[in-house]
Motif scaffolding. Structure first.
Motif, mmCIF file in Angstrom:
data_model
loop_
_atom_site.group_PDB
_atom_site.id
_atom_site.type_symbol
_atom_site.label_atom_id
_atom_site.label_comp_id
_atom_site.label_asym_id
_atom_site.label_seq_id
_atom_site.Cartn_x
_atom_site.Cartn_y
_atom_site.Cartn_z
ATOM 1 N N PHE A 108 1.009 -1.208 0.006
ATOM 2 C CA PHE A 108 -0.026 0.042 -0.032
ATOM 3 C C PHE A 108 0.878 1.278 0.017
ATOM 4 C CE2 PHE A 108 -2.381 3.508 2.123
ATOM 5 C CZ PHE A 108 -3.419 3.622 1.454
ATOM 6 N N PHE A 109 1.913 1.165 0.747
ATOM 7 C CA PHE A 109 2.928 2.584 0.717
ATOM 8 C C PHE A 109 3.592 2.461 -0.575
ATOM 9 C CE2 PHE A 109 7.125 3.966 1.370
ATOM 10 C CZ PHE A 109 6.778 5.334 1.838
ATOM 11 N N LYS A 110 3.880 1.503 -1.219
ATOM 12 C CA LYS A 110 4.679 1.759 -2.538
ATOM 13 C C LYS A 110 3.679 2.218 -3.745
ATOM 14 C CE LYS A 110 8.927 0.503 -1.870
ATOM 15 N NZ LYS A 110 9.870 1.374 -2.306
ATOM 16 N N VAL A 111 2.359 1.551 -3.677
ATOM 17 C CA VAL A 111 1.410 2.120 -4.529
ATOM 18 C C VAL A 111 1.058 3.721 -4.158
ATOM 19 C CG1 VAL A 111 -0.868 1.538 -5.528
ATOM 20 C CG2 VAL A 111 0.573 -0.098 -5.057
ATOM 21 N N SER A 112 0.656 3.884 -2.836
ATOM 22 C CA SER A 112 0.375 5.229 -2.486
ATOM 23 C C SER A 112 1.454 6.156 -3.044
ATOM 24 C CB SER A 112 -0.176 5.506 -1.226
ATOM 25 O OG SER A 112 1.114 5.257 -0.126
ATOM 26 N N THR A 113 2.758 5.925 -2.971
ATOM 27 C CA THR A 113 3.807 6.975 -3.333
ATOM 28 C C THR A 113 3.836 6.903 -4.901
ATOM 29 O OG1 THR A 113 5.470 5.199 -3.242
ATOM 30 C CG2 THR A 113 5.223 6.456 -1.324
ATOM 31 N N ALA A 114 3.378 5.930 -5.580
ATOM 32 C CA ALA A 114 3.357 6.038 -7.166
ATOM 33 C C ALA A 114 2.232 6.733 -7.418
ATOM 34 C CB ALA A 114 3.626 4.489 -7.541
ATOM 35 N N ILE A 115 1.132 6.723 -7.030
ATOM 36 C CA ILE A 115 -0.138 7.195 -7.873
ATOM 37 C C ILE A 115 -1.022 8.188 -6.737
ATOM 38 C CG2 ILE A 115 -0.809 5.147 -9.086
ATOM 39 C CD1 ILE A 115 -2.884 4.178 -7.049
ATOM 40 N N PHE A 161 -1.933 8.951 -2.138
ATOM 41 C CA PHE A 161 -2.702 8.248 -1.118
ATOM 42 C C PHE A 161 -3.966 8.189 -1.422
ATOM 43 C CE2 PHE A 161 -5.078 8.647 2.664
ATOM 44 C CZ PHE A 161 -4.501 7.525 3.478
ATOM 45 N N PHE A 162 -4.808 9.231 -1.855
ATOM 46 C CA PHE A 162 -6.294 9.057 -1.974
ATOM 47 C C PHE A 162 -6.693 8.190 -3.114
ATOM 48 C CE2 PHE A 162 -5.940 12.949 0.446
ATOM 49 C CZ PHE A 162 -6.826 12.615 1.468
ATOM 50 N N PRO A 163 -5.958 8.250 -4.348
ATOM 51 C CA PRO A 163 -6.283 7.265 -5.292
ATOM 52 C C PRO A 163 -6.048 5.937 -4.917
ATOM 53 C CG PRO A 163 -5.027 9.006 -6.483
ATOM 54 C CD PRO A 163 -5.106 9.160 -4.837
ATOM 55 N N ALA A 164 -5.072 5.443 -4.028
ATOM 56 C CA ALA A 164 -4.888 4.206 -3.558
ATOM 57 C C ALA A 164 -5.865 3.808 -2.779
ATOM 58 C CB ALA A 164 -3.360 4.020 -3.106
#
Length: 157
Positions: free
Chosen positions: A19-26, A28-31
């Motif tokens: 979740f941290f890796k995805v939220s840094t890529a796209i 926080f709110f979209p994740a």
């Protein structure tokens, strides 16, 4: 058992890391919206899978067949929906994989083979314990029942 415990303890850590890796890529709110959308999809899948499984099982029973395969497919769909309900991307990917018909069919075939092997193994051991019986009797051959014959006298005091 130890591997299951280790997986049980590491799974939330892995989910948080992903979740941290995805939220840094796209962001926080979209994740977070993806996690919520996955959970809503999971709830919908569980409801639909339960109804579809019940209807197909009833149809199989009406034809006089056992609905074992339909029940296993329904169980896999419910498990996939349950994994989608759990928050996290790893569980969502696993849940989506269980919703794919080829993956479900592969898992159902493996479960069926394993159950057949288990049944054969149990039958093999059960045959070893079968003792031939005398015709018309439940007494095993070579054994006499534990009956002691005798007479008694009833005395009143």
């Amino acid at each position: 058992m130890r591997a299951f415990l280790l997986l049980f303890l590491l799974f939330p850590v892995l989910e948080l890391y992903v979740f941290f890796k995805v939220s840094t890529a796209i962001g926080f709110f979209p994740a977070l919206l993806l996690i919520i959308a996955g959970s809503m999809l999971g709830v919908l899948v569980v409801r639909v899978a339960g109804l579809a499984t019940a209807l197909s099982a009833r149809e199989s029973l009406n034809r006089g067949e056992l609905p074992a395969e339909q029940m296993l497919h329904g169980l896999m769909m419910a498990l996939g929906g349950g994994l989608l309900v759990l928050p996290g991307f790893i569980s969502d990917v696993a849940g989506l994989l269980l919703l794919l018909p080829p993956v479900r069919s592969l898992l159902v075939n493996r479960l069926r083979k394993r159950a057949q092997e288990q049944a054969i193994r149990q039958r093999a051991f059960a045959d070893e314990f079968d003792v031939p019986t005398r015709p018309g009797s439940h007494t095993p051959l070579g054994r006499e029942p534990n009956v002691i014959e005798g007479e008694f006298e009833h005395r009143d005091k």
